[in-house]
Design a protein around this motif. Structure first.
Motif, short mmCIF file in Angstrom:
data_model
loop_
_atom_site.label_atom_id
_atom_site.label_comp_id
_atom_site.label_asym_id
_atom_site.label_seq_id
_atom_site.Cartn_x
_atom_site.Cartn_y
_atom_site.Cartn_z
N GLY A 30 0.80 -1.21 0.00
CA GLY A 30 0.00 0.00 0.00
C GLY A 30 0.83 1.26 0.00
N GLY A 80 -6.61 8.65 -1.40
CA GLY A 80 -6.33 7.26 -1.08
C GLY A 80 -6.43 6.95 0.41
N LEU A 123 0.93 1.77 -3.85
CA LEU A 123 -0.45 2.26 -4.02
C LEU A 123 -0.59 3.69 -3.49
N VAL A 162 -2.79 0.36 4.36
CA VAL A 162 -4.03 -0.40 4.27
C VAL A 162 -4.36 -1.13 5.57
N SER A 197 -6.09 -0.37 -2.99
CA SER A 197 -5.85 0.13 -1.63
C SER A 197 -7.15 0.13 -0.83
N GLU A 215 -5.03 1.07 -8.68
CA GLU A 215 -4.32 1.33 -7.43
C GLU A 215 -5.28 1.79 -6.34
N ALA A 269 -9.31 4.68 2.24
CA ALA A 269 -8.85 3.51 2.99
C ALA A 269 -9.40 3.53 4.41
N VAL A 310 -0.48 4.69 0.74
CA VAL A 310 -1.66 4.43 1.55
C VAL A 310 -1.36 3.27 2.50
#
Length: 255
Positions: A54, A87, A58, A63, A151, A147, A91, A61
């Motif tokens: 993540g 993001g 990603l 996760v 995430s 992405e 999340a 982020v």
């Protein structure tokens, strides 16, 4: 000779109460805490793997570690350069929703591995596997949309995993948070027992999530698909072992 008792049908496993199979259940009950501990350690390793994916692949982020997302969002809102907002915010929402959904299914069965635990973790493994496969598709691999989806869904899976870990209630094994574990290690284990107090499940939880992040970061040289598929495989293994060793059906056969 012919009037003696028949051996076949008599050699049953009898427990303390003389109930067939009760001895097997007693043995399983004795080993259940250890099995649960090791399974949650594997899920803690999974958190390290997917958090590495993540953050590094990603758009930074977290996760699994929602504290990290809140800190990133705070700095981004303050105007810090080049920090993501969308993001981490999504999340946070999907992690919370994942935990909420899991909590609804788990509310009637606490501290037991029922059908709900098996089902929730199985769905999580399937989602991680699906995302891993998606990153193998050349047309999707570099997509910012994928992405964001990855995430968000992975954070939801981690929310479910955290709720399952909380429901199973294995001490010091939350699978997603190590700050409180580190605090307990320093303020209790080390204070009470000195250096010898370090070698316990608290230290193991910290070491395992570190190793997960290390392995996840190293595997990213092959792209996000490999660490995500590894996370899916490990989660599926936890489901298989947990269901086989810890499953506790209700009298009606429903978790």
């Amino acid at each position: 000779m012919g009037n003696g008792p028949s051996v076949s049908g008599e050699m049953l496993d009898l427990g303390r109460n003389g109930v067939p199979g009760d001895g097997i259940r007693s043995t399983r009950s004795a080993t259940a805490p250890t099995v649960a501990l090791y399974l949650l350690m594997v899920l803690t390793f999974v958190t390290g793997v997917v958090d590495a994916v993540g953050f590094l692949a990603l758009d930074r982020v977290f996760v699994g570690n929602m504290t990290g997302n809140i800190v990133i969002l705070g700095m981004a809102v303050a105007g810090a350069d080049d920090l993501p907002i969308v993001g981490p915010a999504i999340a946070l929402v999907t992690f919370t929703l994942g935990a909420l959904v899991a909590g609804v299914f788990l509310r009637r069965r606490r501290k037991e591995w029922g059908a709900a635990v098996t089902s929730l973790l199985t769905v999580g493994a399937a989602i991680l596997a699906g995302l891993g496969v998606a990153f193998l598709v050349p047309a999707w691999a570099g997509s910012s949309s994928l992405e964001l989806v990855a995430s968000s869904l992975t954070a939801a899976v981690m929310g479910v995993q955290a709720a399952v870990a909380r429901s199973l209630a294995v001490t010091d094994m939350t699978t997603v948070v190590v700050t409180s574990t580190l605090t307990s290690l320093a303020s209790e284990s080390l204070v009470d027992k000195g250096v010898k107090g370090m070698w316990n499940r608290r230290f193991a939880a910290i070491a395992v999530i570190f190793l997960g992040a290390l392995i996840g970061a190293l595997l990213l040289v092959f792209g996000p698909s490999v660490p995500l598929l590894l996370a899916a495989l490990l989660t599926a293994a936890v489901v298989a072992v947990g269901h086989g060793q810890l499953f506790a059906p209700t009298r009606a056969g429903i978790a």
